[in-house]
Design a protein around this motif. Structure first.
Motif, PDB file in Angstrom:
ATOM      1  N   UNK A 156     124.967  53.873   2.310  1.00  0.00           N
ATOM      2  CA  UNK A 156     124.489  54.612   3.477  1.00  0.00           C
ATOM      3  C   UNK A 156     125.511  55.666   3.918  1.00  0.00           C
ATOM      4  N   UNK A 157     125.046  56.629   4.750  1.00  0.00           N
ATOM      5  CA  UNK A 157     125.938  57.694   5.221  1.00  0.00           C
ATOM      6  C   UNK A 157     127.107  57.101   5.990  1.00  0.00           C
ATOM      7  N   UNK A 158     126.835  56.054   6.779  1.00  0.00           N
ATOM      8  CA  UNK A 158     127.919  55.361   7.480  1.00  0.00           C
ATOM      9  C   UNK A 158     127.776  53.867   7.205  1.00  0.00           C
ATOM     10  N   UNK A 159     128.861  53.176   7.259  1.00  0.00           N
ATOM     11  CA  UNK A 159     128.826  51.729   7.051  1.00  0.00           C
ATOM     12  C   UNK A 159     129.049  51.345   5.600  1.00  0.00           C
ATOM     13  N   UNK A 160     128.956  50.055   5.375  1.00  0.00           N
ATOM     14  CA  UNK A 160     129.311  49.523   4.066  1.00  0.00           C
ATOM     15  C   UNK A 160     128.174  49.659   3.065  1.00  0.00           C
ATOM     16  N   UNK A 161     128.552  49.849   1.820  1.00  0.00           N
ATOM     17  CA  UNK A 161     127.559  49.870   0.753  1.00  0.00           C
ATOM     18  C   UNK A 161     127.090  48.444   0.490  1.00  0.00           C
ATOM     19  N   UNK A 162     125.856  48.310   0.032  1.00  0.00           N
ATOM     20  CA  UNK A 162     125.411  46.969  -0.338  1.00  0.00           C
ATOM     21  C   UNK A 162     125.018  46.969  -1.809  1.00  0.00           C
ATOM     22  N   UNK A 163     125.359  45.905  -2.477  1.00  0.00           N
ATOM     23  CA  UNK A 163     125.073  45.788  -3.905  1.00  0.00           C
ATOM     24  C   UNK A 163     124.032  44.695  -4.119  1.00  0.00           C
ATOM     25  N   UNK A 164     123.322  44.804  -5.179  1.00  0.00           N
ATOM     26  CA  UNK A 164     122.380  43.745  -5.512  1.00  0.00           C
ATOM     27  C   UNK A 164     122.238  43.678  -7.026  1.00  0.00           C
ATOM     28  N   UNK A 165     121.810  42.564  -7.506  1.00  0.00           N
ATOM     29  CA  UNK A 165     121.555  42.397  -8.937  1.00  0.00           C
ATOM     30  C   UNK A 165     120.595  41.239  -9.104  1.00  0.00           C
ATOM     31  N   UNK A 166     119.723  41.368 -10.075  1.00  0.00           N
ATOM     32  CA  UNK A 166     118.815  40.247 -10.347  1.00  0.00           C
ATOM     33  C   UNK A 166     118.283  40.355 -11.768  1.00  0.00           C
ATOM     34  N   UNK A 167     117.761  39.237 -12.208  1.00  0.00           N
ATOM     35  CA  UNK A 167     117.104  39.181 -13.513  1.00  0.00           C
ATOM     36  C   UNK A 167     115.627  38.992 -13.210  1.00  0.00           C
ATOM     37  N   UNK A 168     114.867  40.054 -13.470  1.00  0.00           N
ATOM     38  CA  UNK A 168     113.480  40.065 -13.001  1.00  0.00           C
ATOM     39  C   UNK A 168     112.652  38.912 -13.563  1.00  0.00           C
ATOM     40  N   UNK A 169     112.920  38.554 -14.807  1.00  0.00           N
ATOM     41  CA  UNK A 169     112.112  37.501 -15.420  1.00  0.00           C
ATOM     42  C   UNK A 169     112.504  36.116 -14.906  1.00  0.00           C
ATOM     43  N   UNK A 170     113.612  36.041 -14.215  1.00  0.00           N
ATOM     44  CA  UNK A 170     114.105  34.745 -13.728  1.00  0.00           C
ATOM     45  C   UNK A 170     113.986  34.649 -12.212  1.00  0.00           C
ATOM     46  N   UNK A 171     114.263  35.777 -11.558  1.00  0.00           N
ATOM     47  CA  UNK A 171     114.284  35.807 -10.105  1.00  0.00           C
ATOM     48  C   UNK A 171     112.879  35.610  -9.550  1.00  0.00           C
ATOM     49  N   UNK A 172     112.747  34.753  -8.563  1.00  0.00           N
ATOM     50  CA  UNK A 172     111.429  34.546  -7.963  1.00  0.00           C
ATOM     51  C   UNK A 172     111.196  35.494  -6.777  1.00  0.00           C
ATOM     52  N   UNK A 225     111.608  41.559  -5.264  1.00  0.00           N
ATOM     53  CA  UNK A 225     111.283  42.613  -4.281  1.00  0.00           C
ATOM     54  C   UNK A 225     111.997  42.337  -2.967  1.00  0.00           C
ATOM     55  N   UNK A 226     112.023  41.074  -2.562  1.00  0.00           N
ATOM     56  CA  UNK A 226     112.699  40.698  -1.313  1.00  0.00           C
ATOM     57  C   UNK A 226     114.193  41.027  -1.409  1.00  0.00           C
ATOM     58  N   UNK A 227     114.772  40.754  -2.578  1.00  0.00           N
ATOM     59  CA  UNK A 227     116.205  40.984  -2.754  1.00  0.00           C
ATOM     60  C   UNK A 227     116.528  42.477  -2.600  1.00  0.00           C
ATOM     61  N   UNK A 228     115.691  43.319  -3.222  1.00  0.00           N
ATOM     62  CA  UNK A 228     115.887  44.760  -3.130  1.00  0.00           C
ATOM     63  C   UNK A 228     115.667  45.235  -1.694  1.00  0.00           C
ATOM     64  N   UNK A 229     114.598  44.736  -1.081  1.00  0.00           N
ATOM     65  CA  UNK A 229     114.279  45.091   0.304  1.00  0.00           C
ATOM     66  C   UNK A 229     115.455  44.752   1.228  1.00  0.00           C
ATOM     67  N   UNK A 230     116.029  43.556   1.016  1.00  0.00           N
ATOM     68  CA  UNK A 230     117.132  43.101   1.859  1.00  0.00           C
ATOM     69  C   UNK A 230     118.375  43.988   1.670  1.00  0.00           C
ATOM     70  N   UNK A 231     118.617  44.381   0.416  1.00  0.00           N
ATOM     71  CA  UNK A 231     119.808  45.218   0.126  1.00  0.00           C
ATOM     72  C   UNK A 231     119.685  46.585   0.779  1.00  0.00           C
ATOM     73  N   UNK A 232     118.443  47.034   0.998  1.00  0.00           N
ATOM     74  CA  UNK A 232     118.242  48.369   1.574  1.00  0.00           C
ATOM     75  C   UNK A 232     118.166  48.350   3.097  1.00  0.00           C
TER      76      UNK A 232
END
Ligand code: ZN
Length: 264
Positions: free
Chosen positions: A233-249, A252-259
């Motif tokens: 983001x323009x201000x504040x901390x960056x957020x990272x995420x990673x997942x394995x789509x075929x394994x992660x249940x 979409x929630x994980x990506x949504x949360x990271x944003x």
């Protein structure tokens, strides 16, 4: 030269402070190796202060719970156990009394252990945090060794314990993640058209990579794809995420949360 470190505990404004010597160091000459505290001394010092401090905290917590909050009668003693709490600065063994609950309190549980109730987890959050943080950077074994090298952990920390603790933290994060949804878009195209342009810059990096098994037998078997990304983001901390789509249940929630913007 003899240096003594004392801890002063002022339990209450009305009570006289209690001073106790917790640590003594001796030094003769000044040279680079004798300057200031050695790591071993610093570890012993921290452990001694921790023991004193936690002992006092436990004493004060028990003192507050000795009487029934409803009628003021003193709780009768049943028996005592020892609870063991792991901290960054030592393993604390605390005497944990079990008391009879006051007869004026309704309910089926007849005894209670105030200290055990106050300390439901036997590893402090900071120790869990450092174990998980180190385990994310190096192997479980190296994490255990590094932490033991610089902190007075008080008892050997094994790779297995670091792995179990890191997994428990991961599970907790998973449990805190909300439910997966088919879509996280809750506006219609016309509404989105009317939204003001957000401040720039907006940077979201996204990448994928295939991880293949060294013993892959066919093209269809023995691999998975990792999606990893970073939102800056323009201000504040960056957020990272990673997942394995075929394994992660919940990809979409994980990506949504990271944003999501950080709280506060
Ligand atoms: Zn009572």
């Amino acid at each position: 030269m003899k240096i003594t470190v004392s801890v002063t505990i002022q339990a209450d404004d009305d009570v006289a402070a209690v001073v106790s010597d917790v640590f003594t160091i001796k030094r003769e000459t000044l040279e680079p190796a004798s300057m200031g505290l050695h790591l071993d001394e610093a570890k012993d010092l921290l452990a001694a202060v921790q023991e004193k401090m936690v002992g006092e905290q436990a004493r004060a917590a028990l003192a507050q719970a000795t009487t029934c909050p409803s009628c003021g009668a003193a709780h009768r003693h049943k028996d005592a156990r020892t609870i063991v709490v792991r901290t960054l600065f030592g393993v604390l063994r605390l005497a944990s009394p079990r008391w009879w609950r006051c007869s004026c309190t309704p309910g089926s549980i007849t005894t209670f252990s105030p200290l055990a109730q106050l300390l439901p987890e036997r590893t402090t959050p900071e120790l869990q945090y450092l174990e998980a943080k180190f385990a994310a950077l190096v192997s479980y074994g190296a994490s255990a060794e590094l932490l033991a090298e610089v902190l007075p952990l008080g008892r050997p920390l094994h790779a297995t314990a670091v792995r179990l603790h890191a997994q428990a933290v991961a599970q907790r994060l998973e449990d805190e993640l909300g439910e997966e949804q088919f879509s996280f878009i809750d506006t219609c195209p016309a509404q989105r058209e009317n939204l003001p342009r957000p401040d720039l810059p907006i940077v979201v990096g996204l990448d994928g990579g295939y991880v293949h098994s060294s013993t892959q037998r066919s093209r269809r078997d023995g691999w998975f794809e990792v999606i990893a990304g970073k939102a800056i983001p323009a201000t504040g901390k960056a957020s990272c995420f990673a997942y394995v789509q075929t394994y992660d249940t919940k990809p979409k929630r994980r990506l949504f949360q990271a944003l999501q913007p950080p709280p506060g």
